[in-house]
Write an enzyme that holds these catalytic residues in place. Structure first.
Site, PDB file in Angstrom:
ATOM      1  N   ASP A  77       7.673   4.660  -9.674  1.00 19.63           N
ATOM      2  CA  ASP A  77       7.818   4.341  -8.131  1.00 19.63           C
ATOM      3  C   ASP A  77      10.105   4.894  -8.318  1.00 19.63           C
ATOM      4  OD1 ASP A  77       5.991   4.738  -6.930  1.00 19.63           O
ATOM      5  OD2 ASP A  77       5.659   2.791  -5.761  1.00 19.63           O
ATOM      6  N   GLY A 127       1.359  -1.497  -0.465  1.00 24.12           N
ATOM      7  CA  GLY A 127      -0.059  -0.237  -0.235  1.00 24.12           C
ATOM      8  C   GLY A 127       0.764   1.113  -0.145  1.00 24.12           C
ATOM      9  N   ASP A 150       9.085   5.782   7.733  1.00 21.86           N
ATOM     10  CA  ASP A 150       8.337   6.957   8.452  1.00 21.86           C
ATOM     11  C   ASP A 150       7.439   8.218   7.340  1.00 21.86           C
ATOM     12  OD1 ASP A 150      10.469   7.142   6.282  1.00 21.86           O
ATOM     13  OD2 ASP A 150      11.393   8.493   8.176  1.00 21.86           O
ATOM     14  N   GLY A 151       7.161   7.474   6.565  1.00 23.46           N
ATOM     15  CA  GLY A 151       6.483   8.102   5.626  1.00 23.46           C
ATOM     16  C   GLY A 151       6.754   9.308   4.498  1.00 23.46           C
ATOM     17  N   ASP A 169       4.561  -3.981  -6.987  1.00 22.10           N
ATOM     18  CA  ASP A 169       4.001  -3.149  -6.955  1.00 22.10           C
ATOM     19  C   ASP A 169       4.982  -1.968  -7.604  1.00 22.10           C
ATOM     20  OD1 ASP A 169       5.864  -4.360  -5.028  1.00 22.10           O
ATOM     21  OD2 ASP A 169       5.642  -2.293  -4.171  1.00 22.10           O
ATOM     22  N   ASN A 170       5.150  -1.558  -8.077  1.00 18.70           N
ATOM     23  CA  ASN A 170       5.708  -0.691  -8.842  1.00 18.70           C
ATOM     24  C   ASN A 170       5.328  -0.974 -10.396  1.00 18.70           C
ATOM     25  OD1 ASN A 170       6.937  -0.275  -6.388  1.00 18.70           O
ATOM     26  ND2 ASN A 170       9.226  -1.059  -6.970  1.00 18.70           N
ATOM     27  N   GLY A 195       2.898   3.702   1.570  1.00 17.50           N
ATOM     28  CA  GLY A 195       3.063   4.225   3.219  1.00 17.50           C
ATOM     29  C   GLY A 195       4.056   5.432   2.816  1.00 17.50           C
ATOM     30  N   ARG A 196       3.937   5.779   1.922  1.00 12.07           N
ATOM     31  CA  ARG A 196       4.545   7.417   1.892  1.00 12.07           C
ATOM     32  C   ARG A 196       3.907   8.086   1.068  1.00 12.07           C
ATOM     33  NH1 ARG A 196      11.149   7.632   0.458  1.00 12.07           N
ATOM     34  NH2 ARG A 196      11.197   5.930  -1.143  1.00 12.07           N
ATOM     35  N   ARG A 227      -1.653   0.091 -10.270  1.00 13.83           N
ATOM     36  CA  ARG A 227      -0.667  -1.245 -10.190  1.00 13.83           C
ATOM     37  C   ARG A 227      -0.831  -2.763 -10.217  1.00 13.83           C
ATOM     38  NH1 ARG A 227       3.858   1.994  -6.825  1.00 13.83           N
ATOM     39  NH2 ARG A 227       2.678   4.363  -6.449  1.00 13.83           N
TER      40      ARG A 227
HETATM   41  P1  AMP Z   1       9.226   0.326  -2.438  1.00 13.84           P
HETATM   42  O1  AMP Z   1       9.642  -0.577  -3.684  1.00 13.84           O
HETATM   43  O2  AMP Z   1      10.042   1.883  -2.851  1.00 13.84           O
HETATM   44  O3  AMP Z   1       8.678   1.538  -4.618  1.00 13.84           O
HETATM   45  O4  AMP Z   1       8.067   1.103  -1.666  1.00 13.84           O
HETATM   46  C1  AMP Z   1       8.026  -0.662  -1.373  1.00 13.84           C
HETATM   47  C2  AMP Z   1       6.786  -0.203  -0.521  1.00 13.84           C
HETATM   48  O5  AMP Z   1       7.418   0.653   0.443  1.00 13.84           O
HETATM   49  C3  AMP Z   1       5.402   0.551  -0.763  1.00 13.84           C
HETATM   50  O6  AMP Z   1       4.417   0.329   0.151  1.00 13.84           O
HETATM   51  C4  AMP Z   1       5.694   2.320   0.090  1.00 13.84           C
HETATM   52  O7  AMP Z   1       4.576   2.798  -0.007  1.00 13.84           O
HETATM   53  C5  AMP Z   1       6.733   2.056   1.374  1.00 13.84           C
HETATM   54  N1  AMP Z   1       8.216   2.490   1.658  1.00 13.84           N
HETATM   55  C6  AMP Z   1       8.456   2.954   1.069  1.00 13.84           C
HETATM   56  N2  AMP Z   1       9.884   3.365   1.527  1.00 13.84           N
HETATM   57  C7  AMP Z   1       8.106   3.914   2.881  1.00 13.84           C
HETATM   58  C8  AMP Z   1       8.642   4.755   3.813  1.00 13.84           C
HETATM   59  N3  AMP Z   1       9.472   6.075   3.968  1.00 13.84           N
HETATM   60  N4  AMP Z   1       7.778   5.197   4.430  1.00 13.84           N
HETATM   61  C9  AMP Z   1       6.592   4.280   4.788  1.00 13.84           C
HETATM   62  N5  AMP Z   1       7.200   3.680   3.641  1.00 13.84           N
HETATM   63  C10 AMP Z   1       7.816   3.279   2.570  1.00 13.84           C
HETATM   64 MG    MG Z   2       6.743   1.177  -4.673  1.00 13.13          MG
END
Ligand code: AMP
Ligand code: MG
Length: 486
Positions: A262, A90, A125-126, A252-253, A92-93, A183
């Protein structure tokens, strides 16, 4: 009241039931400032770019105040990360601010990335740091300039608030826009939970807004899946042709619209290396450059599973089996264009493969080689190209084959040259250029971000004022390490 006088925000995601998203409250950052604003995209949207830095604009773009009356939403999705299914990821940020219609009547969803915690933040940390936000901002606009489907970047704001990664850094928020951020993992989550009604609702939503022509097909869901396969094949062919590595091709990307989505530890290759891994955390090389086409198919298999409640298995398998050939045809036509070949012969692929093998052996700079190839002369020694190879004879051998092949072309040399300059970029976002822009920005100087953005918006033009961005990377470029930490 909308923060931008000419725009009315809606929130189309609300057509879906609440299981698809969570409502998010604003988590203000202190002393927000504008790092960069995309004047061209503002024009498309019908926004005056000076509005970005006015108080209402800045408050929205930093996540300090959402659009009144329009709920901000974080979307639910899951995904296969490095081959392993993770049942809940989901936004996350990231959060969706809503959507607006541009001057051409197209609807764009607005997202903030780095605006704070959501129920999907897990251990995070979002937040996002300035460094990674600059990389996403510049790369999405560079990809757009190259004609490669991508999410867009409208603005970047910063704040002195600390964000801790390997060391303390400062916070930033990216405002990114796309027709949709849905996605592969947005479908997968409901399949693995056995919530098949939600899969249908999502597919109907996607067809209604993004693939309306599928509604007229005999099997709308199969037509939708076929389109996603086609778009994914095209996208990855583009990446390969321009020497781009995504770095984290988890499901997810992967955008269902076939957009580059992403931006994390991505990289454009400098010297060509077929096995190049741009993400330093990817120890097994799962997402190496030469794996990307195959990973696209693997990811489509994951999506196909999620479509099983909508489309029978044989149909899905038949559609998946078309991916390789579609990818291959796109790739071949892009590579022919790069070589300036307007005609097709059966030997073209062998000629391209021989070139890539030689470039791989010599780590020839990918972008420089193809840009210089436009000046190739049949009866000359082509030293500007030759000098890009350690073993000159390997180039000479290939050049003789290429010269013979060019004799079969009907186009004039001048026409060929023009066509080649229009497909082989002079400028790409080399890692070291992004790094220089980051270092200056961390000292409060955003001029290089603006120049790079301007330059990379027209990567095929000569732009002599930006000549410094077009050369070989400095030696220290090889030391840059990019990982998922952002
Ligand atoms: P990513 O592969 O970087 O696109 O992220 C994978 C998952 O980690 C996704 O659900 C993002 O929302 C979550 N995510 C990445 N970085 C953070 C962050 N700093 N705080 C919260 N969720 C994160
Ligand atoms: Mg992502």
């Amino acid at each position: 009241m909308s923060p931008f006088s000419s725009l009315t925000f809606g929130q189309r995601l609300l057509e879906l039931p609440p299981v698809f998203y969570r409502h998010i409250q604003s988590q203000p950052l202190s002393e927000p400032y504008l790092v960069a604003g995309n004047a061209r995209l503002c024009e498309t949207l019908g926004v005056t770019s000076s509005e970005l830095s006015q108080p209402a604009g800045l408050a929205l773009l930093s996540g300090n105040q959402f659009v009144p009356g329009v709920p901000a939403l974080a979307a639910l999705y899951a995904g296969h990360q490095f081959g392993v299914y993770v049942p809940q990821l989901g936004d996350g940020r990231a959060l969706s601010l809503g959507d607006t219609v541009d001057t051409a009547g197209r609807r764009w969803e607005w997202q903030l990335k780095g605006a704070g915690l959501t129920p999907f933040s897990r251990m995070g940390d979002g937040r996002a740091v300035l460094r990674s936000t600059i990389r996403e901002y510049l790369c999405s606009e560079a990809m757009h300039g190259l004609g490669i489907p991508t999410t867009r970047a409208l603005a970047m704001t910063g704040s002195p608030d600390p964000v801790y990664r390997e060391r303390p850094e400062t916070a930033a928020v990216l405002t990114r826009l796309a027709e949709s951020f849905i996605r592969f993992g947005s479908f997968e989550v409901f399949y693995h939970r056995g919530q098949h009604d939600e899969i249908r609702l999502l597919a109907d939503f996607v067809i209604r807004h993004h693939f309306p022509h599928c509604a007229d097909e005999e099997q709308p869901y199969a037509a939708l899946f076929a389109d996603i396969v086609a778009r994914t094949a095209q996208l990855i062919a583009h990446w390969q042709a321009v020497g781009f590595c995504h770095g984290v091709m988890n499901t997810d990307n992967m955008s269902i619209l076939g957009l580059t989505l992403d931006y994390g530890p991505f990289g454009f290759m400098d010297g060509f290396n077929a096995a190049h891994v741009c993400n330093h955390s990817d120890h097994a090389g799962r997402y190496a450059y030469n794996q990307q086409p195959q990973v696209g198919l693997w990811n489509l298999h994951c999506l196909a599973s999620a479509f099983l409640p909508l489309v029978d298995e044989d149909t899905l398998l038949a559609l998946l089996s078309g991916y390789r050939e579609q990818y291959h045809q796109h790739w071949l036509s892009l590579m022919r264009a790069k070589l300036g070949l307007a005609e097709s012969t059966d030997d073209d692929e062998a000629l391209i493969e021989a070139l890539l093998l030689a470039m791989h052996a010599h780590h020839t700079d990918y972008t420089l080689f193809f840009r210089r190839l436009a000046d190739f002369e049949i009866a000359a020694d082509n030293h500007a190209l030759r000098d890009l190879f350690v073993d000159r004879s390997l180039f000479d051998e290939w050049a003789a084959r290429y010269a013979a092949r060019l004799q079969l072309e009907a186009r004039s040399v001048a026409e060929r040259k023009l066509a080649m300059l229009a497909v082989n970029p002079k400028f790409i976002l080399r890692n070291y250029l992004a790094e220089q822009a980051i270092q200056a920005a961390q000292q409060g100087d955003f001029a290089l971000i603006a120049s790079l953005h301007d330059c990379l918006s027209h990567p095929f033009d000569e732009q002599p004022q930006y000549q410094a961005f077009a050369g070989e990377p400095p030696a220290w470029a090889q030391e840059i390490s990019v990982s998922c930490s952002s």
